[in-house]
Write an enzyme that holds these catalytic residues in place. Sequence first.
Site, PDB file in Angstrom:
ATOM      1  CG  HIS A 176      -2.109  -1.049   0.720  1.00 56.62           C
ATOM      2  ND1 HIS A 176      -2.045  -2.361   1.101  1.00 56.62           N
ATOM      3  CD2 HIS A 176      -3.162  -0.946  -0.120  1.00 56.62           C
ATOM      4  CE1 HIS A 176      -3.055  -3.004   0.538  1.00 56.62           C
ATOM      5  NE2 HIS A 176      -3.748  -2.177  -0.202  1.00 56.62           N
ATOM      6  CD  GLU A 402      -9.441  -8.035  -4.052  1.00 54.40           C
ATOM      7  OE1 GLU A 402      -8.482  -7.284  -3.940  1.00 54.40           O
ATOM      8  OE2 GLU A 402     -10.371  -8.085  -3.207  1.00 54.40           O
ATOM      9  CG  ASP A 426      -5.224  -8.774  -2.508  1.00 57.76           C
ATOM     10  OD1 ASP A 426      -4.224  -9.107  -1.849  1.00 57.76           O
ATOM     11  OD2 ASP A 426      -5.965  -7.838  -2.195  1.00 57.76           O
ATOM     12  CB  CYS A 473      -9.691  -1.690  -9.984  1.00 50.60           C
ATOM     13  SG  CYS A 473     -10.048  -2.957  -8.763  1.00 50.60           S
TER      14      CYS A 473
HETATM   15  C1  PEP Z   1      -6.147  -5.532  -5.694  1.00 47.55           C
HETATM   16  O1  PEP Z   1      -5.970  -6.411  -4.862  1.00 47.55           O
HETATM   17  O2  PEP Z   1      -5.724  -5.604  -6.870  1.00 47.55           O
HETATM   18  C2  PEP Z   1      -6.872  -4.309  -5.333  1.00 47.55           C
HETATM   19  C3  PEP Z   1      -7.185  -3.411  -6.238  1.00 47.55           C
HETATM   20  O3  PEP Z   1      -7.168  -4.124  -4.007  1.00 47.55           O
HETATM   21  P1  PEP Z   1      -6.092  -3.611  -2.916  1.00 47.55           P
HETATM   22  O4  PEP Z   1      -4.824  -3.267  -3.645  1.00 47.55           O
HETATM   23  O5  PEP Z   1      -6.691  -2.454  -2.219  1.00 47.55           O
HETATM   24  O6  PEP Z   1      -5.947  -4.822  -2.047  1.00 47.55           O
HETATM   25 MG    MG Z   2      -7.068  -6.319  -3.016  1.00 45.79          MG
END
Ligand code: PEP
Ligand code: MG
Length: 525
Positions: A176, A402, A426, A473
């Site tokens: 993140h 995911e 994920d 996404c």
């Molecule tokens: C992902 O896992 O690709 C996603 C968009 O969610 P996050 O990165 O917030 O886990």
């Molecule tokens: Mg995710």
Amino acid sequence: MSELTGIGVSPGRVAGPVCRMAGPPALPASPVVVRSVGEALEAVAAELDRRAGAASGPAAEILQAQAMMAADPMLREEAERLAAEGLDAAHALDAAFARHRQALAELGGYFAERAADLDDLRNRAVAAALGLPMPGIPAPGRPFVLVAEDLSPADTATLDESVVAIVTEKGGPTSHTAILARARGIPAIVACAGALSLAEEELVSVDGAAGLLRTGLTPAEVASVQAAHREERARLRAGRGPGRTADGHPVPLMLNIGSAADLDFCADSGDSEGVGLFRTEFLFLDRRTEPSLEEQAAAYAEVFARCPKVVVRTLDAGTDKPLPFLGLPGEPNPALGIRGLRVDRVRPAVLDTQLEAIARAAETATADVWVMAPMVTTWQEAAAFAAAARAKGLRRVGVMVEVPAAALMADRLLEHVDFLSVGTNDLGQYAFAADRQHPGLADLLDPRQPALLRLVAECARAGAAAGKPVGVCGEAAGDPTLAPILVGLGVTSLSMSATSVPAVREALAGLTLEECRDLARAALG
Ligand code: PEP
Ligand code: MG
């Protein structure tokens, strides 16, 4: 001049002086006194006041409240009394903070929750007494390259425009830290071994695409790198308009955001077509009490008021995004445990309140509001989520893919929901059994891996058969070399950090849909 290498996670070539993020100070074995108790507390309060003045909104209020806590006369008297009894300033402050912390903890409830806030103040006051740099994100009052071991999501959320680049020794490409750096358009390198031994103030350049840091720059070289960076941004910003291939096949380019404030950084994207991923958990990362329905509805309404379309993701708590207010117990394998939609198994009221708040905010909004759940694994979970969301009056309900199990059953999921959004971050982590935060597993987490692309292709095929949209996404969507491949696989929209939009728009505009399909066929092999 020497070089350090890491994983480039947020593109851009910039330069500036190094400023390291200090960790919590350790108490020295023998007394070291640079400042007295009073001077240390005054320095902390003054620094927090200065930062509050430079911040706005909730961040300013939090900093102001912390400055007041540092100026608390009872705390000062206690520490001065301990110092008068013979303790050096650092130990006296440490002991006084420990007593206040204990007193608050014993009061329970709201006061107990504030006890943890004192830890940050304790660290700042002890550092001030010892003459060490203040812990937390530094604020030297000029542009700098932030160097840290790692950043928590809460640290990253408070970054401002004086941070020209981020370099961390830890972290993986889809951590993140990386995502938030991209959202803010800050070039970043993670897993950069040796970064913490860079000297304070050393002039360095950072290439956030190549993952390369160069030391030993002259001030003139810094100025020329910065000028070139500004020019490149201006060039990309000049491209505007909706996403489409060279032969006009439309591919909506949407934004990934964590709050309405992120939209302030979206001017660079050039005509966004809405928000494709609103990560609602970022609103509540440091909260110890559950945000009320009204508070949530207001935060969502703020975003809905500013975009033509918003895909809201319900809270995705767990692993590297803990939400303290959920009070979830620790787990041996948190990425495989109660996270995302699975929290609903143990705290059903939380999702219910959130869906109600989203529906309430959507009622009066002009934005087209879609809602989706993270970490869905089976069609039964998708069906239950869809029923819960529709019962609140939400009309467009989808789920994220995911988990490989969900990708393989995409056709069944689509019997219950209106759309899918593939979270490649994920999906890569779970398909390759590779922790997305692990700096040593970047090759497995590379979204070009054909196994990952085959899972995406499965979702796109199911979407085409059902006549329902399937977007991506995850961070792969914002990679200009991957976006055409995803489109060639049949993905119908791409959602990414605002700063990735111009390069993806340019990449798609240079290829026909058939060329994208050729690339996809080659990549699958
Ligand atoms: C992902 O896992 O690709 C996603 C968009 O969610 P996050 O990165 O917030 O886990
Ligand atoms: Mg995710």
